[in-house]
Design a protein around this motif. Structure first.
Motif, PDB file in Angstrom:
ATOM      1  N   TYR A 193       4.356  38.009  -5.570  1.00 46.26           N
ATOM      2  CA  TYR A 193       3.388  36.918  -5.430  1.00 46.26           C
ATOM      3  C   TYR A 193       3.653  36.287  -4.070  1.00 46.26           C
ATOM      4  O   TYR A 193       4.702  36.524  -3.457  1.00 46.26           O
ATOM      5  CB  TYR A 193       3.460  35.906  -6.588  1.00 46.26           C
ATOM      6  N   PRO A 194       2.729  35.495  -3.541  1.00 46.46           N
ATOM      7  CA  PRO A 194       2.828  35.088  -2.129  1.00 46.46           C
ATOM      8  C   PRO A 194       4.143  34.427  -1.731  1.00 46.46           C
ATOM      9  O   PRO A 194       4.626  34.633  -0.624  1.00 46.46           O
ATOM     10  CB  PRO A 194       1.648  34.116  -1.973  1.00 46.46           C
ATOM     11  N   LEU A 195       4.728  33.619  -2.615  1.00 44.77           N
ATOM     12  CA  LEU A 195       5.939  32.901  -2.256  1.00 44.77           C
ATOM     13  C   LEU A 195       7.161  33.424  -3.004  1.00 44.77           C
ATOM     14  O   LEU A 195       8.082  32.667  -3.310  1.00 44.77           O
ATOM     15  CB  LEU A 195       5.764  31.399  -2.508  1.00 44.77           C
ATOM     16  N   ALA A 196       7.181  34.699  -3.309  1.00 47.84           N
ATOM     17  CA  ALA A 196       8.334  35.299  -3.981  1.00 47.84           C
ATOM     18  C   ALA A 196       9.477  35.419  -2.996  1.00 47.84           C
ATOM     19  O   ALA A 196       9.446  36.250  -2.085  1.00 47.84           O
ATOM     20  CB  ALA A 196       7.961  36.668  -4.541  1.00 47.84           C
ATOM     21  N   LYS A 197      10.492  34.571  -3.156  1.00 44.49           N
ATOM     22  CA  LYS A 197      11.619  34.565  -2.211  1.00 44.49           C
ATOM     23  C   LYS A 197      12.967  34.647  -2.912  1.00 44.49           C
ATOM     24  O   LYS A 197      13.916  35.156  -2.346  1.00 44.49           O
ATOM     25  CB  LYS A 197      11.605  33.281  -1.378  1.00 44.49           C
ATOM     26  N   ALA A 214       3.843  22.717   3.072  1.00 45.53           N
ATOM     27  CA  ALA A 214       5.137  22.805   3.749  1.00 45.53           C
ATOM     28  C   ALA A 214       5.908  24.064   3.378  1.00 45.53           C
ATOM     29  O   ALA A 214       6.736  24.530   4.158  1.00 45.53           O
ATOM     30  CB  ALA A 214       5.974  21.569   3.430  1.00 45.53           C
ATOM     31  N   VAL A 215       5.661  24.632   2.190  1.00 46.53           N
ATOM     32  CA  VAL A 215       6.370  25.861   1.832  1.00 46.53           C
ATOM     33  C   VAL A 215       5.966  27.012   2.749  1.00 46.53           C
ATOM     34  O   VAL A 215       6.686  28.013   2.845  1.00 46.53           O
ATOM     35  CB  VAL A 215       6.121  26.255   0.356  1.00 46.53           C
ATOM     36  N   TYR A 216       4.820  26.890   3.413  1.00 52.62           N
ATOM     37  CA  TYR A 216       4.398  27.888   4.401  1.00 52.62           C
ATOM     38  C   TYR A 216       4.764  27.471   5.824  1.00 52.62           C
ATOM     39  O   TYR A 216       5.241  28.278   6.615  1.00 52.62           O
ATOM     40  CB  TYR A 216       2.885  28.094   4.323  1.00 52.62           C
ATOM     41  N   GLN A 217       4.507  26.218   6.151  1.00 55.16           N
ATOM     42  CA  GLN A 217       4.594  25.789   7.541  1.00 55.16           C
ATOM     43  C   GLN A 217       5.767  24.878   7.846  1.00 55.16           C
ATOM     44  O   GLN A 217       6.010  24.564   9.005  1.00 55.16           O
ATOM     45  CB  GLN A 217       3.302  25.055   7.932  1.00 55.16           C
ATOM     46  N   LEU A 270      13.715  25.553   0.578  1.00 53.40           N
ATOM     47  CA  LEU A 270      12.555  26.181   1.185  1.00 53.40           C
ATOM     48  C   LEU A 270      12.646  26.177   2.697  1.00 53.40           C
ATOM     49  O   LEU A 270      13.199  25.269   3.302  1.00 53.40           O
ATOM     50  CB  LEU A 270      11.302  25.443   0.735  1.00 53.40           C
ATOM     51  N   SER A 271      12.073  27.188   3.316  1.00 52.23           N
ATOM     52  CA  SER A 271      12.001  27.278   4.765  1.00 52.23           C
ATOM     53  C   SER A 271      10.602  27.708   5.165  1.00 52.23           C
ATOM     54  O   SER A 271       9.939  28.433   4.422  1.00 52.23           O
ATOM     55  CB  SER A 271      13.009  28.307   5.295  1.00 52.23           C
ATOM     56  N   PRO A 272      10.104  27.251   6.296  1.00 53.08           N
ATOM     57  CA  PRO A 272       8.800  27.702   6.745  1.00 53.08           C
ATOM     58  C   PRO A 272       8.855  29.182   7.107  1.00 53.08           C
ATOM     59  O   PRO A 272       9.657  29.592   7.929  1.00 53.08           O
ATOM     60  CB  PRO A 272       8.522  26.838   7.977  1.00 53.08           C
ATOM     61  N   VAL A 273       8.010  29.970   6.474  1.00 56.23           N
ATOM     62  CA  VAL A 273       8.045  31.402   6.743  1.00 56.23           C
ATOM     63  C   VAL A 273       6.722  31.946   7.242  1.00 56.23           C
ATOM     64  O   VAL A 273       6.673  32.998   7.859  1.00 56.23           O
ATOM     65  CB  VAL A 273       8.483  32.193   5.486  1.00 56.23           C
ATOM     66  N   GLN A 274       5.618  31.255   6.967  1.00 62.02           N
ATOM     67  CA  GLN A 274       4.344  31.721   7.482  1.00 62.02           C
ATOM     68  C   GLN A 274       3.345  30.587   7.380  1.00 62.02           C
ATOM     69  O   GLN A 274       3.531  29.644   6.633  1.00 62.02           O
ATOM     70  CB  GLN A 274       3.836  32.935   6.692  1.00 62.02           C
ATOM     71  N   HIS A 275       2.308  30.677   8.138  1.00 59.98           N
ATOM     72  CA  HIS A 275       1.241  29.686   8.056  1.00 59.98           C
ATOM     73  C   HIS A 275       0.264  30.118   6.983  1.00 59.98           C
ATOM     74  O   HIS A 275       0.061  31.288   6.729  1.00 59.98           O
ATOM     75  CB  HIS A 275       0.521  29.555   9.406  1.00 59.98           C
ATOM     76  N   GLY A 276      -0.337  29.130   6.342  1.00 56.69           N
ATOM     77  CA  GLY A 276      -1.268  29.478   5.283  1.00 56.69           C
ATOM     78  C   GLY A 276      -1.988  28.251   4.764  1.00 56.69           C
ATOM     79  O   GLY A 276      -1.782  27.143   5.219  1.00 56.69           O
TER      80      GLY A 276
END
Length: 679
Positions: A492-496, A285-288, A20-26
């Protein structure tokens, strides 16, 4: 449709640990319900014994029958541990032989048959006992490194008045035992399930612990009992499989005692768990990204050491320490090294000490010696360390005071990197246990932390020989492209991430998303098309057929090496390539005893080709069939539906969600609760 066709999706064939990498705040999702802070006590029917129960005969008793197999402590186990292997279900002709050579486990004095390091363990196992454990998962606060983490989710023995712990309680069993673990969810806002990492689960795939696939999540205040046979031996870990929950601390070590491919005198207990550690929940953490990241070695760290700019807010405890105090220079120690990280790949080393590697994951190998090992997320290595420091061109002088750093470098695989010069100094090996001195030793120089790849392919030679047959799913198997696409949030929001099958076009970004309330396990009688988002890959083969999978980084690119984990199988690694483009005409597949394990790193500049037998469907042994319109008769299905009923009742009251409806920024309320694949 054959049962394997139905079950391959339940076992999920290949599940990757998401780097996982931080990609957006949420906001923090996956925490939907507002329950009282004070949870009620578990109901009486869940009150199993607090400490593990082993159904064994007391070896100190005069009443031990004379016509039964042996009871003995695993080799190198400290006497105070009190753990015993028990083979009293076998005849008295069988005796322990591990004190003669660590490669032997049990020997029949009449026939000279052995259970040893070359026994084909998938076909032959000794008969042990039933080991019972009762655990609960709780919300807690934990100070591992000089900064409180207030959103920890930790294991403890059920009903134990002692604080919960990180890592969780040590699950131990012996080769051939049956393990039964009762898990009670005493968290307020999360469902859960527990995966027993690397366990074969032959004919018990419904015990694999992957919510949305083999079961519904265990709802708060509910309990599920896992039970499986120990067919393998070696080191592993257990962890929750509810999204990224495990990264909040819900992990523990697991050891299955058995033979070893080299000699040692003492086993370091408990095993060494390496992990990254943050101070915000993994769901955030998946967001930030991780807040104030750190490295823990067996639950100890120093938040100021990973990044000197971060101050501690509580007292920093001493690092993990091991003493070789007064040991002769020939004494050898077994270290069980496990990486349970969220985002970090480690390079493990001990200054001035060589590592003799004897197993990779659950596979015993021909021993080889090295100064360091690279351990990907989910991987495990057993290594033997001699109490005899060395000095050569690749290391500094032997320490006059007998103190040496144990180091856990972060490999350059795309995760967090240490900021401070000494961030990797996470443990101390002392030859004088009373010494308070800080080591002054220097690191080995014959490896680079910039490396990111598995241990050398040629070094991982299994002791149990496998010969791989021809692929049954095409001349070179099936191709799956490992895709990373940070633009795929419309799914979906965390589709990576996705594994795109070549038959689907190979370049399609089509990530998996499970349905917590309708697991694949309860759909094994499906004759129509599968739900597309479940990413079922239908296969129709016999238990002797080999399936080949080529896993290739997609052209969208990724960073570092991505760990791929197969549930329910060890797989053979037919080729593991770096700096090489995949093409069927240039494959160089090794089929004569290739390396074998259950987690492999896929280099972004190359590919891997793995193979496994289609022999672990399991459904045929579960008696899943029922008359049309008739009642369920399978205990496995009955229990699965009970757990799902509890889950649906808990999840179904949207009024209890922390972010109902579009309040979380999603038009679909379900996305507020489950913002990722679910596993």
């Amino acid at each position: 449709m054959h049962f394997f066709d139905r079950v391959v999706g339940a076992v999920i064939s290949v599940i990757s640990f998401v780097t996982l990498s931080p990609v957006q705040h949420g906001i923090e999702n996956q925490t939907p319900l507002q329950l009282p802070n004070q949870l009620p006590e578990p109901v009486d029917r869940y009150m199993e014994p607090v400490r593990p129960v082993q159904h064994a005969i007391d070896s100190s008793s005069d009443s031990v029958p004379s016509d039964v197999g042996p009871i003995f402590a695993p080799p190198g186990t400290p006497a105070e541990d009190g753990f015993l292997c028990d083979y009293t279900a076998m005849s008295s002709d069988w005796v322990a032989c591990s004190n003669t050579t660590r490669e032997c486990w049990l020997e029949n004095t009449q026939t000279q048959e052995q259970f040893n390091i070359t026994t084909p363990y998938e076909d032959l196992t000794p008969t042990g006992i039933l080991r019972q454990y009762s655990l609960e998962i709780v919300d807690d606060s934990y100070d591992a490194d000089g900064m409180e983490f207030n959103e920890a989710k930790l294991f403890k023995y059920l009903g134990d008045t002692k604080p919960s712990q990180y890592p969780g309680p040590w699950i131990q069993a012996c080769w051939g035992d049956t393990v039964e673990v009762s898990v009670t969810n005493n968290m307020a806002h999360n469902g859960t399930s527990v995966h027993w990492h690397g366990v074969r689960q032959l004919l018990t795939m419904h015990m694999d612990g992957v919510n949305g696939i083999t079961q519904c999540p265990i709802a708060p205040l509910d309990t599920f009992v896992y039970k499986f046979r120990v067919m393998q031996y070696g080191s592993s870990w257990y962890h929750t499989h509810y999204s990224v929950q495990y990264a909040d601390g819900a992990v523990g070590p697991m050891t299955f005692h058995g033979p070893m491919s080299a000699e040692y005198d003492e086993a370091i207990s408990p095993p060494l768990i390496m992990t990254d550690w943050g101070h915000n929940s993994a769901f955030d953490a998946v967001y930030q990204g991780l807040t104030s990241p750190d490295i823990l070695l067996n639950g100890r760290g120093n938040v100021t050491q990973f990044n000197n700019a971060v101050p501690n807010t509580t007292i920093v405890q001493p690092p993990y320490q091991k003493s070789f105090d007064g040991d002769p220079p020939t004494k050898k120690y077994l270290f069980r090294v496990i990486n349970t990280s969220f985002d970090m790949t480690f390079i493990f080393s001990i200054d001035n000490h060589l590592l003799q590697v004897v197993s990779a994951d659950f596979v015993a190998i021909e021993p080889y010696t090295t100064s360091s090992i690279l351990v990907g997320i989910g991987q495990r290595y057993n290594v033997i360390v001699e109490a005899n420091p060395v000095s050569n061109n690749n290391t500094g002088p032997i320490a006059a005071d007998g103190n040496y750093w144990i180091r856990t470098f972060t490999a350059d695989c795309g995760g967090h990197q240490g900021v401070s010069p000494n961030y990797m100094e996470t443990g101390i090996l002392r030859y004088n246990s009373s010494s308070p001195a800080t080591p002054t030793t220097t690191e080995w120089t014959d490896f680079s932390p910039q490396e990111c790849g598995d241990e050398p392919y040629a070094s991982l030679i299994p002791k149990v020989n496998w010969t791989i047959g021809d692929a049954s799913n095409g001349p070179n198997g099936e191709q799956f492209d490992l895709w990373i696409d940070f633009r795929g949030k419309s799914v979906y929001p965390l589709a990576k991430w996705t594994l795109a099958a070549e038959v689907d076009g190979g370049d399609q970004f089509d990530p998996m998303r499970v349905n917590y309330s309708n697991p694949t396990f309860l759909n094994l009688d499906t004759d129509g098309p599968w739900v597309k988002s479940w990413r079922i890959v239908p296969e129709d083969y016999t238990s002797t057929d080999w399936i080949f999978l080529a896993i290739i980084p997609g052209s969208s690119g990724s960073t570092g090496a991505h760990p791929i984990h197969l549930h329910g199988h060890d797989f053979a690694i037919l080729e593991q390539a770096s700096n090489k483009a995949y093409h069927p005409s240039t494959l160089n597949l090794k089929t004569d005893n290739p390396p074998r394990r259950d987690v492999v790193l896929v280099d972004t500049s190359g590919y891997v080709v793995i193979a496994f037998k289609a022999d672990n469907a399991g459904a045929c042994e579960l008696d899943l069939a029922k008359p049309p319109g008739g009642p369920d008769t399978s205990p496995a299905i009955i229990e699965a539906k009970r757990v799902c009923g509890k889950w649906k009742a808990w999840y179904g009251d949207e009024g209890n969600w922390a972010a109902p409806g579009a309040a979380c920024g999603q038009t679909d309320p379900a996305m507020c609760f489950q913002d990722d694949s679910g596993v």
